[in-house]
Design a protein around this motif. Structure first.
Motif, PDB file in Angstrom:
ATOM      1  N   LYS A  68       0.826  -1.024  -0.084  1.00 47.49           N
ATOM      2  CA  LYS A  68       0.040   0.053   0.038  1.00 47.49           C
ATOM      3  C   LYS A  68       0.886   1.411   0.015  1.00 47.49           C
ATOM      4  O   LYS A  68       0.410   2.268  -0.560  1.00 47.49           O
ATOM      5  CB  LYS A  68      -0.872   0.173   1.375  1.00 47.49           C
ATOM      6  N   LYS A  69       1.993   1.319   0.331  1.00 43.75           N
ATOM      7  CA  LYS A  69       3.029   2.095   0.733  1.00 43.75           C
ATOM      8  C   LYS A  69       3.913   2.671  -0.667  1.00 43.75           C
ATOM      9  O   LYS A  69       4.318   3.717  -0.700  1.00 43.75           O
ATOM     10  CB  LYS A  69       3.776   2.144   1.850  1.00 43.75           C
ATOM     11  N   LEU A  70       3.761   1.665  -1.284  1.00 44.06           N
ATOM     12  CA  LEU A  70       4.661   1.829  -2.663  1.00 44.06           C
ATOM     13  C   LEU A  70       3.905   2.841  -3.569  1.00 44.06           C
ATOM     14  O   LEU A  70       2.878   2.614  -4.228  1.00 44.06           O
ATOM     15  CB  LEU A  70       4.698   0.423  -3.434  1.00 44.06           C
ATOM     16  N   LYS A  71       4.653   3.650  -4.103  1.00 47.59           N
ATOM     17  CA  LYS A  71       4.187   4.747  -4.988  1.00 47.59           C
ATOM     18  C   LYS A  71       4.903   4.648  -6.527  1.00 47.59           C
ATOM     19  O   LYS A  71       5.202   5.429  -6.960  1.00 47.59           O
ATOM     20  CB  LYS A  71       4.749   6.283  -4.618  1.00 47.59           C
ATOM     21  N   LYS A  72       4.796   3.430  -6.928  1.00 42.19           N
ATOM     22  CA  LYS A  72       5.290   3.341  -8.212  1.00 42.19           C
ATOM     23  C   LYS A  72       4.925   1.871  -8.973  1.00 42.19           C
ATOM     24  O   LYS A  72       4.298   1.051  -8.148  1.00 42.19           O
ATOM     25  CB  LYS A  72       6.838   2.905  -8.285  1.00 42.19           C
TER      26      LYS A  72
ATOM     27  N   ASP B  76     -10.079  -5.276  -3.434  1.00 41.01           N
ATOM     28  CA  ASP B  76     -11.379  -4.593  -3.270  1.00 41.01           C
ATOM     29  C   ASP B  76     -11.102  -3.258  -2.669  1.00 41.01           C
ATOM     30  O   ASP B  76     -11.687  -1.881  -3.113  1.00 41.01           O
ATOM     31  CB  ASP B  76     -12.541  -5.252  -2.591  1.00 41.01           C
ATOM     32  N   SER B  77     -10.502  -3.106  -1.556  1.00 43.56           N
ATOM     33  CA  SER B  77     -10.356  -1.912  -0.678  1.00 43.56           C
ATOM     34  C   SER B  77      -9.095  -0.974  -0.965  1.00 43.56           C
ATOM     35  O   SER B  77      -9.400   0.236  -1.000  1.00 43.56           O
ATOM     36  CB  SER B  77      -9.963  -2.474   0.743  1.00 43.56           C
TER      37      SER B  77
ATOM     38  N   ASN C 156      -5.523  -7.625 -12.998  1.00 48.82           N
ATOM     39  CA  ASN C 156      -5.489  -6.874 -11.512  1.00 48.82           C
ATOM     40  C   ASN C 156      -6.790  -7.739 -10.839  1.00 48.82           C
ATOM     41  O   ASN C 156      -7.826  -7.625 -11.203  1.00 48.82           O
ATOM     42  CB  ASN C 156      -5.581  -5.546 -11.694  1.00 48.82           C
ATOM     43  N   GLY C 157      -6.297  -8.159  -9.836  1.00 52.66           N
ATOM     44  CA  GLY C 157      -7.349  -8.922  -8.897  1.00 52.66           C
ATOM     45  C   GLY C 157      -7.798 -10.299  -9.203  1.00 52.66           C
ATOM     46  O   GLY C 157      -8.787 -10.746  -8.449  1.00 52.66           O
ATOM     47  N   GLU C 158      -7.491 -10.588 -10.264  1.00 52.30           N
ATOM     48  CA  GLU C 158      -7.828 -12.075 -10.605  1.00 52.30           C
ATOM     49  C   GLU C 158      -7.022 -13.326  -9.919  1.00 52.30           C
ATOM     50  O   GLU C 158      -5.756 -12.915  -9.404  1.00 52.30           O
ATOM     51  CB  GLU C 158      -7.461 -12.341 -12.084  1.00 52.30           C
TER      52      GLU C 158
END
Length: 365
Positions: free
Chosen positions: A119-123, A173-174, A253-255
């Motif tokens: 969550k903290k990754l900005k890339k 989802d969040s 993504n999400g699969e």
């Protein structure tokens, strides 16, 4: 080759890099020109695949428990990986009965720690979280489980993996499906991999090799249980291909994806041992299922890999006999010419890619 184009020069973080699958993946990624960063515990033995192939010499090797949130968060933030493969786990069913709390905390909290760190990754980053074929509620069906089938588990290991899948879906989802995050995640489900360099306890191939190398008979606790046996390079090719597709296209993504052999390739433990005996001299075994402690473990387990075929055009490469031959030949090389084992490991990756290339599989193009 597609993998070469995608991974060359990229930073790839592997959790569980000292384990059986993680070490093979580290070696393969190194051959593809990636900068590999490993996070894991010390290998289980001096003869582990990680140790005998000197993998620590060509990666950034970090040793700590995935349950340490601050450490994994710092690694993610400081290394800024392009790809993440999460394999760190307590992966043995029988051990999960002996220490269920460790199994639950490692498999579930460890996964949550990684997701929280991402969550903290900005890339831009593509992350494949590997769980298990045992994440499905096993009804002993004769057909394969699909990615949409019910999750569950009657033993601590299976239940912890099902719970990890729920955690992954919740975080997607969040946090990773909001149009703001640059991180993409997906889960991969496979199990019962075999191959050279596995020395884990309570696994049939290492049990056989340990016994036969000493001229002893191997004891079969569940000779009639069937599994979707596959060489370790099979699911790894799926993970690598999936991550490359995820990196290029957010539709993945999400699969979740199953990776395994064709349903017709399910064989029993006894059939596996008999075929291994064709490639190893002087083998013997005995059925001790009557004396086996009554811990629940699934007897029949199959995966449907139709989704991987349809969306990724991925399918397994090796037939059952080829899978066994690859596996036993590695161990014979290990015992007979130990100093050449790194070359053997590298050659087997090359041979596997050649097999796949002859089948014109998408990931080799």
């Amino acid at each position: 080759m597609l993998f070469q184009n995608i991974y060359k020069g990229k930073k790839v973080l592997i959790t569980g890099h000292t384990g059986f699958k993680g070490a093979w993946l580290s070696l393969w990624l190194k051959k593809l020109g990636a900068e590999v960063i490993g996070v894991g515990l010390n290998p289980i033995s001096g003869d582990s695949f990680f140790s005998v192939n000197n993998i620590n010499k060509f990666i950034d090797d970090f040793r700590f428990d995935i349950r340490d949130l601050n450490k994994i968060k710092n690694i993610i933030i400081n290394s800024e990986p392009d790809f993440v493969f999460h394999l760190a786990a307590q992966s043995l069913v029988r051990k999960s009965y002996l220490d269920p709390l460790e199994t639950w905390s490692t498999n579930l909290i460890g996964t949550l720690n990684l997701l929280e760190s991402l969550k903290k990754l900005k890339k831009k980053c593509a992350c494949v979280l590997i769980t298990s074929d045992k994440c499905y509620q096993n009804n002993e069906w004769v057909w394969g489980y699909r990615e949409t089938d019910r999750l569950g588990g009657s033993d601590p290991y299976s239940a912890s993996k099902a719970s990890s899948e729920l955690a992954i879906k919740s975080y997607f989802d969040s946090f990773f499906n909001n149009g703001e995050s640059l991180v993409r995640i997906t889960s991969a489900r496979a199990g019962n991999v075999i191959g050279g360099g596995d020395w884990s306890a309570d696994r049939i191939v290492p049990d056989c090799i340990r016994a036969w190398s000493k001229g002893e008979s191997v004891q079969l606790r569940s000779p009639n249980s069937t599994r979707p046996w596959q060489h370790v390079l099979e699911p790894l090719s799926g993970y690598l291909f999936l991550a490359s597709k995820l990196y290029q296209n957010e539709k993945y993504n999400g699969e979740s994806f199953n990776f395994g052999p064709s349903i017709s390739e399910n064989f029993s433990v006894l059939e596996l041992v008999k075929v291994m005996g064709k490639y190893w001299d002087k083998v013997s075994w005995e059925d001790v299922s009557e004396n086996n402690e009554k811990l629940y473990e699934s007897g029949l387990l199959k995966l449907s890999c139709d989704k991987a075929l349809d969306m990724l055009n991925w399918k397994s490469t090796l037939q059952f006999n080829e899978t066994i031959r690859f596996t036993v030949e590695w161990y014979k090389e290990f015992y007979e010419i130990k100093e050449n084992i790194s070359k053997k490991s590298s050659d087997q990756i090359n041979d596997y890619v050649s097999y796949a290339d002859k089948l014109s599989l998408d990931w080799t193009k």
